[in-house]
Structure formats: C-alpha cells, structure tokens
Design an enzyme around this catalytic site. Structure first.
Site, PDB file in Angstrom:
ATOM      1  N   ASP A 141      13.589 -26.663 -43.019  1.00 33.80           N
ATOM      2  CA  ASP A 141      13.221 -28.073 -43.134  1.00 33.80           C
ATOM      3  C   ASP A 141      12.163 -28.335 -44.208  1.00 33.80           C
ATOM      4  O   ASP A 141      11.611 -29.435 -44.276  1.00 33.80           O
ATOM      5  CB  ASP A 141      12.750 -28.613 -41.779  1.00 33.80           C
ATOM      6  CG  ASP A 141      11.544 -27.869 -41.247  1.00 33.80           C
ATOM      7  OD1 ASP A 141      11.400 -26.674 -41.545  1.00 33.80           O
ATOM      8  OD2 ASP A 141      10.735 -28.483 -40.519  1.00 33.80           O
ATOM      9  N   SER A 191      13.935 -25.803 -37.942  1.00 28.52           N
ATOM     10  CA  SER A 191      13.076 -25.172 -38.936  1.00 28.52           C
ATOM     11  C   SER A 191      13.606 -23.834 -39.455  1.00 28.52           C
ATOM     12  O   SER A 191      14.673 -23.781 -40.030  1.00 28.52           O
ATOM     13  CB  SER A 191      11.674 -25.033 -38.366  1.00 28.52           C
ATOM     14  OG  SER A 191      10.796 -24.656 -39.382  1.00 28.52           O
ATOM     15  N   HIS A 192      12.855 -22.752 -39.174  1.00 31.91           N
ATOM     16  CA  HIS A 192      13.223 -21.441 -39.719  1.00 31.91           C
ATOM     17  C   HIS A 192      14.265 -20.731 -38.858  1.00 31.91           C
ATOM     18  O   HIS A 192      14.699 -19.631 -39.203  1.00 31.91           O
ATOM     19  CB  HIS A 192      11.973 -20.573 -39.819  1.00 31.91           C
ATOM     20  CG  HIS A 192      11.244 -20.475 -38.504  1.00 31.91           C
ATOM     21  ND1 HIS A 192      10.607 -21.543 -37.933  1.00 31.91           N
ATOM     22  CD2 HIS A 192      11.101 -19.449 -37.646  1.00 31.91           C
ATOM     23  CE1 HIS A 192      10.085 -21.168 -36.779  1.00 31.91           C
ATOM     24  NE2 HIS A 192      10.366 -19.910 -36.580  1.00 31.91           N
ATOM     25  N   ASP A 208       9.056 -27.183 -44.777  1.00 31.80           N
ATOM     26  CA  ASP A 208       7.615 -27.284 -44.558  1.00 31.80           C
ATOM     27  C   ASP A 208       6.878 -25.963 -44.738  1.00 31.80           C
ATOM     28  O   ASP A 208       5.653 -25.938 -44.764  1.00 31.80           O
ATOM     29  CB  ASP A 208       7.284 -27.939 -43.209  1.00 31.80           C
ATOM     30  CG  ASP A 208       7.879 -27.225 -42.023  1.00 31.80           C
ATOM     31  OD1 ASP A 208       8.586 -26.207 -42.230  1.00 31.80           O
ATOM     32  OD2 ASP A 208       7.669 -27.687 -40.887  1.00 31.80           O
ATOM     33  N   ARG A 209       7.602 -24.853 -44.874  1.00 32.52           N
ATOM     34  CA  ARG A 209       6.925 -23.557 -45.062  1.00 32.52           C
ATOM     35  C   ARG A 209       6.968 -23.132 -46.525  1.00 32.52           C
ATOM     36  O   ARG A 209       7.797 -23.623 -47.292  1.00 32.52           O
ATOM     37  CB  ARG A 209       7.617 -22.477 -44.229  1.00 32.52           C
ATOM     38  CG  ARG A 209       7.499 -22.734 -42.757  1.00 32.52           C
ATOM     39  CD  ARG A 209       8.017 -21.547 -41.968  1.00 32.52           C
ATOM     40  NE  ARG A 209       7.780 -21.779 -40.551  1.00 32.52           N
ATOM     41  CZ  ARG A 209       7.631 -20.842 -39.647  1.00 32.52           C
ATOM     42  NH1 ARG A 209       7.717 -19.576 -40.003  1.00 32.52           N
ATOM     43  NH2 ARG A 209       7.413 -21.140 -38.391  1.00 32.52           N
ATOM     44  N   LYS A 229       3.110 -29.751 -42.582  1.00 32.57           N
ATOM     45  CA  LYS A 229       2.950 -28.749 -43.627  1.00 32.57           C
ATOM     46  C   LYS A 229       4.021 -29.008 -44.690  1.00 32.57           C
ATOM     47  O   LYS A 229       5.017 -29.665 -44.422  1.00 32.57           O
ATOM     48  CB  LYS A 229       2.988 -27.336 -43.070  1.00 32.57           C
ATOM     49  CG  LYS A 229       4.173 -26.959 -42.220  1.00 32.57           C
ATOM     50  CD  LYS A 229       3.940 -25.561 -41.653  1.00 32.57           C
ATOM     51  CE  LYS A 229       5.148 -25.048 -40.896  1.00 32.57           C
ATOM     52  NZ  LYS A 229       5.067 -25.362 -39.453  1.00 32.57           N
ATOM     53  N   ASP A 243      11.504 -22.988 -46.070  1.00 32.03           N
ATOM     54  CA  ASP A 243      12.340 -22.738 -44.888  1.00 32.03           C
ATOM     55  C   ASP A 243      13.374 -23.850 -44.681  1.00 32.03           C
ATOM     56  O   ASP A 243      13.553 -24.714 -45.544  1.00 32.03           O
ATOM     57  CB  ASP A 243      11.462 -22.577 -43.648  1.00 32.03           C
ATOM     58  CG  ASP A 243      10.790 -23.876 -43.252  1.00 32.03           C
ATOM     59  OD1 ASP A 243      10.555 -24.716 -44.138  1.00 32.03           O
ATOM     60  OD2 ASP A 243      10.504 -24.066 -42.050  1.00 32.03           O
TER      61      ASP A 243
HETATM   62  C1  VG1 Z   1       5.729 -20.998 -35.113  1.00 36.94           C
HETATM   63  C2  VG1 Z   1       4.504 -20.665 -35.927  1.00 36.94           C
HETATM   64  C3  VG1 Z   1       3.591 -21.869 -36.007  1.00 36.94           C
HETATM   65  C4  VG1 Z   1       4.382 -23.051 -36.590  1.00 36.94           C
HETATM   66  C5  VG1 Z   1       5.629 -23.299 -35.770  1.00 36.94           C
HETATM   67  C6  VG1 Z   1       6.500 -24.384 -36.360  1.00 36.94           C
HETATM   68  O1  VG1 Z   1       5.356 -21.339 -33.797  1.00 36.94           O
HETATM   69  O2  VG1 Z   1       3.815 -19.563 -35.371  1.00 36.94           O
HETATM   70  O3  VG1 Z   1       2.474 -21.554 -36.775  1.00 36.94           O
HETATM   71  O4  VG1 Z   1       3.592 -24.214 -36.595  1.00 36.94           O
HETATM   72  O5  VG1 Z   1       6.409 -22.107 -35.701  1.00 36.94           O
HETATM   73  O6  VG1 Z   1       6.846 -24.096 -37.681  1.00 36.94           O
HETATM   74  P1  VG1 Z   1       5.451 -20.293 -32.557  1.00 36.94           P
HETATM   75  O7  VG1 Z   1       5.061 -21.090 -31.341  1.00 36.94           O
HETATM   76  O8  VG1 Z   1       6.862 -19.775 -32.532  1.00 36.94           O
HETATM   77  O9  VG1 Z   1       4.510 -19.188 -32.898  1.00 36.94           O
HETATM   78  V1  VG1 Z   1       8.295 -24.696 -38.302  1.00 36.94           V
HETATM   79  O10 VG1 Z   1       8.321 -24.452 -39.922  1.00 36.94           O
HETATM   80  O11 VG1 Z   1       9.289 -23.668 -37.479  1.00 36.94           O
HETATM   81  O12 VG1 Z   1       8.484 -26.196 -37.714  1.00 36.94           O
HETATM   82 CO    CO Z   2       9.775 -25.486 -40.809  1.00 35.00          CO
END
Ligand code: VG1
Ligand code: CO
Length: 544
Positions: free
Chosen positions: A280, A113-114, A282-283, A377, A278
């Site tokens: 992937d 992801s990010h 989804d953000r 998302k 981001d």
């Molecule tokens: C973070 C965010 C959460 C989100 C998750 C995955 O998790 O706070 O809201 O769903 O990333 O997003 P954490 O446990 O680090 O707070 V993604 O776009 O990284 O799949």
């Molecule tokens: Co993501």
C-alpha cells in the site's frame, strides 16, 4: 436510488489489529462479512453527510468488489460525495493526503499492506479519520462493539460503477468522482523536496537509481515522479505494474522479498541508490551501492539532516519512534535539543502528536517513516528524502550512514520474527515471560546484567488515553535492550517479534554484521523465552 434494508447476522471476529481489519480473502467473502463491517463503521462515524469520503486500495485481489460494496453502502447511508482512485488504486499516504486536502470526513483504505495477495491470501480494510490518521483505538473499539450486535445494513441498488475512467457521476444526491491516482500526491512531494536539484543530478547521471514497486500500488506513483517528472531513465522503476497477487510475491520491502533489487544493489554494477515500497506504499527499504540502511538508522539520519530538505528548513518541533524502534533517533533529538516521544507499535499512535505539532518526523523499525505532511507512513516520501539528501551532500548512502555513526555512535539493531506459530503455544510463551519479568532485574546472563523490565503502557500526552500490553521490555546495565511483541497484523496463528539492540561508539564495530555483533544478546533472548526450544525451530522465519 432504491435503498434496501438487508437483515444480517453478526460475526464475532471483526476486531481491527495494528492497522485495520486483516483476514484471509475467503473470510471477507463470507456472506455479509464485508457489508457488516462497512455498515458498522458508518454507524460509528457521526455526521458525514456534508463531506466527501475517500476510497482506494492497493490493487490486490478483492479490491474492486470491495469498493463497489463500499459505494453502495455509503450511498444508502446518505453519503453525498465519494472520491475514488482511478482503477480503485490509491496508496495509503495518498489517501491520507486526499482526506486532508479535500477536507473529507475520512477514507477507506483497502489493503493488507505487506501481506501477500490473491484469492487464497490476505485482504484488509482500514478507516482513516478527518485528520488523515488511521482511526484511533476508541473508534476501532466502537466499530468492533457494533459488529458484534449488527442485525441489518443499508444497501443501495444501482449498477456497479466504472472505476476505469476518470469522471464525475451523479446518482441522485450522490456525486462519485473517479480521480487520478497520482496527481495530488505528486504535487505534495514537489512542495517538500528540491525537485530542481533532483532533476539536475539525475540528468547528469551522478545519481543513478532503481526502485522496486513490487507489483503493488507505488508503481504508478514511482513511474510518474521518478521517471516522468525527475527524468530517471525508463526502467528505473521495476515491477511497476500493480497486480492482484503482486506477481506471487510478498509485497514486503525487506532484503528477502526484493530479490531482483537486492541482487542489483549488491553487484558490481549497482546504482547509487536503491529502494522499495510495500503493498500500500507506506513502507520503504533504503539501499546504497552494496549497502543496506537499517530503518531505525534511516529515521535517525533523516532527523539529523532534515534542515537540508526545503520542507523542513525551519527545523523539527520534535520526533517520535515506536517503542521497539532503536534508540538512534533519541540521540539525535538530544543533540538537537528537541523532544523525542516513544509510542506503541502502529502509526495511529503518532496522529495526536502530529496534530498537536509536538513532532515533525516519526518512524518505526518496520520500514516506516514519515512527517507531518500526512498522517500515515510514506514510502515514496522517504525515498525522495534520501535522494534529496544524497544530492545535497554529494555523498554515497554508505558515507552518509558512516558519517552519522561517527558523530552519534551506532545502535546495532535486529528484529527476529517467528511467524504463523501455534496460537496457544505463542501466547503461553509470551505469558510465561511476562510472569517472570519482575524476577529478572539484577540477574546476570552471558555477562549482561539486567537493569529493569516492564510491559510497555503508553500514556498519550495529548488525549490522556492509556494503551496497555504494548510489548515486554528487558533493559541491561550497558543500555542494551531486548523487546518481545506479538504481531497485530498477521492472519494465521501468532507471530512473535523479538527486537534486539546494543549501542557502540567503537568505530571498529561499524563494519560488523548485526547478527554477529548481537550474538550474545540473541542467545539471551532465546534463553529467556525458549521459543526455539519449545517449537523445535532452528532459526527465525525473517530477520531484519
Ligand atoms: C507491523 C509493524 C508495525 C506497522 C504495522 C503496519 O505490525 O510491526 O510497525 O505499523 O505492521 O504496517 P505488527 O503488529 O505485525 O508488528 V503496514 O505497512 O503493514 O500497514
Ligand atoms: Co503498508
């Protein structure tokens, strides 16, 4: 095809976090590490033989080799059909949609992801089930249990599959389809939003825009939808080419990481609308001309205006937000007289509510929002939602937000992240705070009186499951709130997240910077956990 049974040793660290298994690339590159995890997933899946499995990722380093491994383990385990994104690319929401559209058994998403990408950065893998939702905790727990016992996996021997051509391949009983990355997803968007109106306003130049794909997976999607279909001038999508290291940046759509976009949007020549997604896809980050929209406000505004969008013309059955997300959407739900659910952090907790049609829209403070059109998302969906809203209302982003605050009040909100902390120190800080929670009610600090405290446990109203330890909550008599959580997506040490929120209806505070408006609460948050004092840090690593 020849199928080999390969002996292996278990690893003890393959526990998925908030969103799949995320580790340094080097960890995934250990002998059989990825193979074990994929085989363990197949072992826990049930009967998949008659249905396709979708595979794709965000294009980061190790995406392609990982897909080849998945293909061979899937083949050896009797999978009959694989749908794979062209060049190995599929965004997270696109995988969710493809699973649903093709009635697939599930899908593998290769992404962290990010988190940054590259040989010395992060990789990740996530399995989504037939509804399009990320695997629920019962399944990820079962996969983790299996990884601790695994002693062999099955591996088919054939040459690596060419992912660069859209084509169908047949290997014995297995059909492999390399499919267009964008087509199905783009079609879905035309079914939700008013593309005719969007084309008109973009053509008339009354709606100018800039989208930052951050050298991640949304590049091809955004170029196709925003430039080719809607007619935004070429170059409206920046950093459009997916790169294995995201150009050396974090593909995290916040104000710190999207420098070029942010500089443009806060300049004299700013377009009407700016956005980013981001790694992937989804953000979403939503910006107006010299204006930033807090994700929690974005969710509330989308809920309040959903009926203006063709796909939500009928209204919303309900809404949901993750627990630390601001309570702005709760006020909208109350006004609309629809239910509002509070779930733990992580998109997987929305899945049951969406499947049961209890909610139509949902979101998180972490730049995530979406609806019942998929089970993830969805960054570009949020971008199109805002564009559609701007076009329908014929107002600027800032005007739309202020109009909302005047009607519903403003939940002033901020999140402070302390990243890559020493694991023991962070868990100790957290435990000490947890231990004193019950002593805090009725205490007054900096003029704020604590009303109640707890550690959030979620009771899923659909399947009756319980999820414990989902964050420490401190509520104040005036409705303000401080929440503490340890991140479940990091790959180094521990990350402490502190979420701070205060509500106001006083319009003179609508222009105030949240860091100033929340200063007394931010000081209380430090007083209670002493993270700065204990680490010597002077400020959070990231403020959103
Ligand atoms: C973070 C965010 C959460 C989100 C998750 C995955 O998790 O706070 O809201 O769903 O990333 O997003 P954490 O446990 O680090 O707070 V993604 O776009 O990284 O799949
Ligand atoms: Co993501």
């Amino acid at each position: 095809m020849h199928i080999n049974t390969v002996n292996t040793q278990p690893y003890n660290d393959q526990k998925p976090g908030t969103s799949g298994l995320r580790k340094k690339v080097a960890v995934f590159q250990q002998p059989n590490y990825l193979e074990n995890y994929i085989q363990a997933t197949f072992d826990c899946m049930g009967d998949y033989a008659g249905q396709p499995i979708v595979v794709g990722g965000d294009g980061r380093f190790y995406n392609r080799p990982a897909i080849q491994v998945i293909i061979k383990i899937a083949a050896a385990n009797g999978c009959r059909q694989l749908l794979i994104g062209h060049n190995g690319l599929l965004s997270t929401p696109a995988v969710s949609h493809l699973i649903r559209k093709h009635q697939a058994f599930g899908g593998f998403i290769l992404s962290a992801s990010h988190n940054p990408g590259g040989p010395d950065k992060d990789f990740g893998i996530k399995f989504n089930i037939a509804s399009g939702s990320a695997a629920p905790e019962q399944l990820t727990d079962a996969i983790f249990a299996r990884t601790k016992k695994i002693d062999h996996y099955f591996y088919a021997s054939f040459d690596d599959i060419d992912l660069n051509n859209i084509q169908h391949l047949q290997i014995d009983n297995l059909t492999i389809s390399i499919i267009n990355t964008v087509t199905d997803y783009a079609q879905l968007m035309t079914e939700i939003f008013d593309f005719k109106l969007l084309k008109e306003v973009i053509k008339s130049k009354s709606l100018s825009l800039c989208f930052d794909a951050m050298h991640a997976v949304t590049g091809p999607y955004a170029q196709h939808i925003l430039e080719s279909v809607l007619g935004a001038p070429s170059g409206s999508v920046i950093n459009a080419i997916p790169l294995e290291d995201f150009g050396g940046c974090h593909p995290d759509p916040n104000l710190t990481q999207t420098r070029r976009l942010t500089a443009l949007m806060f300049s004299e020549n700013a377009p009407v609308f700016g956005a980013a997604s981001d790694g992937d896809g989804d953000r979403n980050l939503i910006l107006g001309n010299n204006f930033y929209v807090t994700p929690s406000d974005s969710l509330a505004i989308m809920a309040a205006n959903a009926q203006l969008i063709p796909g939500y013309h009928q209204g919303l059955s309900g809404v949901a937000r993750s627990m630390p997300t601001s309570q702005a959407v709760d006020r909208v739900a109350q006004y609309l007289e629809i239910p509002c659910y509070e779930t733990p952090t992580g998109w997987k907790f929305f899945g049951n509510l969406l499947d049961a049609k209890k909610i139509t829209l949902c979101g998180e403070e972490s730049f995530g929002s979406s609806s019942d059109h998929v089970r993830e998302k969805d960054g570009l969906w949020a971008v199109l939602f805002w564009l559609n809203l701007i076009a329908r209302k014929n107002k600027s982003v800032k005007e739309i937000v202020y109009e909302h605050w005047h009607k519903f009040g403003r939940n002033i909100y901020s999140r402070h992240d302390y990243e890559a902390l020493d694991l023991i120190l962070a868990t100790t800080v957290f435990k000490q705070l947890r231990d004193k929670l019950s002593t805090l009610p009725n205490k007054e600090i900096n003029g704020y009186v604590i009303s109640d405290t707890d550690e959030f446990t979620y009771h899923d109203p659909i399947d009756g499951s319980h999820s414990k330890n989902q964050g420490l909550r401190i509520r104040f008599k005036d409705g303000s709130r401080i929440v503490y959580r340890l991140s479940g997506t990091g790959t180094v040490g521990a990350t402490l997240r502190i979420y701070i929120e205060r509500f106001t209806q006083d319009a003179t505070q609508f222009d105030t910077d949240p860091q100033i408006a929340l200063a007394p609460l931010i000081a209380i948050a430090e007083k209670l956990c002493e993270i700065k004092k204990k680490t010597g840090l002077t400020k959070p690593d990231v403020i959103t």
